[in-house]
Scaffold this motif. Structure first.
Motif, mmCIF file in Angstrom:
data_model
loop_
_atom_site.group_PDB
_atom_site.id
_atom_site.type_symbol
_atom_site.label_atom_id
_atom_site.label_comp_id
_atom_site.label_asym_id
_atom_site.label_seq_id
_atom_site.Cartn_x
_atom_site.Cartn_y
_atom_site.Cartn_z
ATOM 1 N N ASP A 103 -45.768 31.599 -18.946
ATOM 2 C CA ASP A 103 -44.397 31.122 -19.074
ATOM 3 C C ASP A 103 -44.121 30.501 -20.446
ATOM 4 N N GLU A 104 -45.138 30.377 -21.303
ATOM 5 C CA GLU A 104 -44.937 29.851 -22.649
ATOM 6 C C GLU A 104 -44.903 30.939 -23.705
ATOM 7 N N LEU A 105 -44.987 32.187 -23.293
ATOM 8 C CA LEU A 105 -44.979 33.286 -24.254
ATOM 9 C C LEU A 105 -43.662 33.367 -25.025
ATOM 10 N N SER A 112 -45.984 48.595 -25.326
ATOM 11 C CA SER A 112 -44.825 48.212 -24.518
ATOM 12 C C SER A 112 -44.690 46.691 -24.458
ATOM 13 N N PHE A 113 -45.840 46.000 -24.308
ATOM 14 C CA PHE A 113 -45.815 44.547 -24.289
ATOM 15 C C PHE A 113 -45.264 43.982 -25.595
ATOM 16 N N LEU A 114 -45.700 44.525 -26.736
ATOM 17 C CA LEU A 114 -45.284 44.026 -28.032
ATOM 18 C C LEU A 114 -43.781 44.204 -28.230
ATOM 19 N N SER A 115 -43.258 45.353 -27.851
ATOM 20 C CA SER A 115 -41.820 45.589 -27.990
ATOM 21 C C SER A 115 -41.021 44.590 -27.155
ATOM 22 N N ALA A 116 -41.447 44.370 -25.913
ATOM 23 C CA ALA A 116 -40.742 43.415 -25.055
ATOM 24 C C ALA A 116 -40.929 41.986 -25.555
ATOM 25 N N ASP A 120 -37.771 40.226 -23.956
ATOM 26 C CA ASP A 120 -37.553 40.796 -22.625
ATOM 27 C C ASP A 120 -38.647 40.328 -21.658
ATOM 28 N N ALA A 121 -38.497 40.718 -20.385
ATOM 29 C CA ALA A 121 -39.456 40.329 -19.349
ATOM 30 C C ALA A 121 -40.812 40.969 -19.617
ATOM 31 N N LEU A 122 -41.883 40.212 -19.326
ATOM 32 C CA LEU A 122 -43.235 40.668 -19.630
ATOM 33 C C LEU A 122 -44.117 40.810 -18.402
ATOM 34 N N ASP A 123 -43.606 40.519 -17.226
ATOM 35 C CA ASP A 123 -44.445 40.491 -16.024
ATOM 36 C C ASP A 123 -45.152 41.817 -15.766
ATOM 37 N N ALA A 124 -44.536 42.932 -16.115
ATOM 38 C CA ALA A 124 -45.121 44.243 -15.820
ATOM 39 C C ALA A 124 -46.387 44.503 -16.617
ATOM 40 N N TYR A 125 -46.637 43.731 -17.673
ATOM 41 C CA TYR A 125 -47.775 43.998 -18.550
ATOM 42 C C TYR A 125 -48.875 42.939 -18.433
ATOM 43 N N LEU A 126 -48.638 41.875 -17.665
ATOM 44 C CA LEU A 126 -49.563 40.742 -17.616
ATOM 45 C C LEU A 126 -50.256 40.645 -16.271
ATOM 46 N N SER A 127 -51.520 40.221 -16.307
ATOM 47 C CA SER A 127 -52.243 39.945 -15.065
ATOM 48 C C SER A 127 -51.775 38.608 -14.508
ATOM 49 N N SER A 128 -52.078 38.374 -13.237
ATOM 50 C CA SER A 128 -51.623 37.138 -12.584
ATOM 51 C C SER A 128 -52.268 35.899 -13.187
ATOM 52 N N ASP A 129 -53.457 36.039 -13.784
ATOM 53 C CA ASP A 129 -54.160 34.889 -14.360
ATOM 54 C C ASP A 129 -54.118 34.903 -15.885
ATOM 55 N N PHE A 130 -53.078 35.475 -16.471
ATOM 56 C CA PHE A 130 -52.972 35.544 -17.927
ATOM 57 C C PHE A 130 -53.056 34.153 -18.540
ATOM 58 N N GLN A 131 -53.782 34.063 -19.680
ATOM 59 C CA GLN A 131 -53.891 32.803 -20.399
ATOM 60 C C GLN A 131 -54.176 33.071 -21.872
ATOM 61 N N GLY A 132 -53.344 32.521 -22.747
ATOM 62 C CA GLY A 132 -53.583 32.638 -24.176
ATOM 63 C C GLY A 132 -54.619 31.625 -24.622
ATOM 64 N N VAL A 181 -54.575 49.043 -16.916
ATOM 65 C CA VAL A 181 -55.049 47.741 -17.386
ATOM 66 C C VAL A 181 -53.862 46.798 -17.497
ATOM 67 N N LEU A 182 -54.138 45.504 -17.347
ATOM 68 C CA LEU A 182 -53.130 44.459 -17.510
ATOM 69 C C LEU A 182 -53.664 43.424 -18.492
ATOM 70 N N LEU A 183 -52.792 42.931 -19.347
ATOM 71 C CA LEU A 183 -53.185 41.953 -20.345
ATOM 72 C C LEU A 183 -53.496 40.620 -19.674
ATOM 73 N N SER A 184 -54.721 40.123 -19.858
ATOM 74 C CA SER A 184 -55.133 38.874 -19.214
ATOM 75 C C SER A 184 -55.332 37.731 -20.204
#
Length: 270
Positions: free
Chosen positions: A165-167, A111-115, A120-132, A237-240
């Protein structure tokens, strides 16, 4: 007149050494097999909890009866088994927790990859501390093949920390080789799973993106690692975090393969 004596079978006299050895071989084998069976007869006592080795009936009446064979072997597992199992995977248990979490991660990543590719918006798939942890495209890819109709480039993206926010920028850089306005076809497969702690999960992912380029066709092949936050009770699970280890671009002026299903099976009734 003396009756004729029966001739011994084979080419050896009845009491020759060769014939004695031919008889002694099978006899010793039979004796050894008897000793092995006798030694195994009392190696596994019948359990005291009522378990019996029963024959299965056609109507299933004996289903659910304790299995002497498997229950006994499980009780006889060596002492080092659980310690070794825990060392290999600290969170291993009878319910295969890592595999269950991997399936949840696969659903969320799809779902994350499609969005992500569609912007599209990605907040539903990411943790609050997400970092690439890396860029998605290498700065200086190496030309492995450069022909008129086919070109291949590879590279390793540099380390680059980025926030959620840089995704959008990262995604635009990734799909830049594709024709403007077209969302590439995506495919991925989780090929490795690790559970460093009770609340984290790591997955190795192979990902392919393909579609029309400005001229011709292009395919991107990526090997990446995705880290996940495990929600309480393993409910999800949420992508972190995410990082790309290897990047490859394959360009062709025309499709390398064509669908010949209609030509081969066109006359076959459906």
């Amino acid at each position: 007149m003396e009756a004729a004596r029966p001739r011994p079978m084979g080419n050896h006299p009845p009491h020759s050494p060769q014939r004695s050895r031919s008889i002694a071989g099978p006899a010793l084998t039979l004796l050894a097999a008897s000793l092995v069976l006798a030694a195994c007869g009392d190696s596994e006592p019948v359990p005291q909890d009522g378990g019996r080795l029963e024959a299965a009936s056609l109507d299933g009446a004996s289903q659910g009866a304790p299995s002497l064979l498997f229950d006994g072997k499980r009780r006889e597992a060596p002492e080092w088994y659980e310690e070794d199992r825990a060392e290999r995977d600290p969170l291993a248990d009878k319910e295969w927790r890592g595999e269950a979490l991997s399936k949840r991660a696969g659903g969320v990543f799809g779902s994350f990859l499609s969005a992500f590719l569609a912007g599209d918006a990605l907040d539903a798939y990411l943790s609050s501390d997400f970092q690439g942890s890396t860029a998605f495209v290498p700065e200086h890819p190496v030309e492995l093949l450069d022909r008129e109709n086919l070109a291949v480039r590879r590279g390793k993206p540099s380390e680059e920390t980025f926030a959620r926010d840089e995704l959008e920028r990262i995604g635009a850089e990734l799909i830049a080789p594709f024709h403007a306005g077209e969302t590439p076809h995506s495919f991925f497969k989780i090929v490795g799973v690790r559970t460093p702690t009770e609340q984290t999960l790591e997955t190795d992912v192979l990902m392919h993106l393909s579609g029309a380029a400005r001229r011709g066709e292009v395919q991107l092949n990526l090997h990446l690692t995705a880290t996940w936050e495990v929600l309480p009770g393993d409910e999800g699970v949420l992508l972190s975090g995410i990082g790309v280890h290897d990047w490859e671009e394959v360009f062709a002026s025309a499709p390398l393969f064509k669908d010949m299903t209609g030509s081969v099976f066109g006359d076959v009734p459906r």
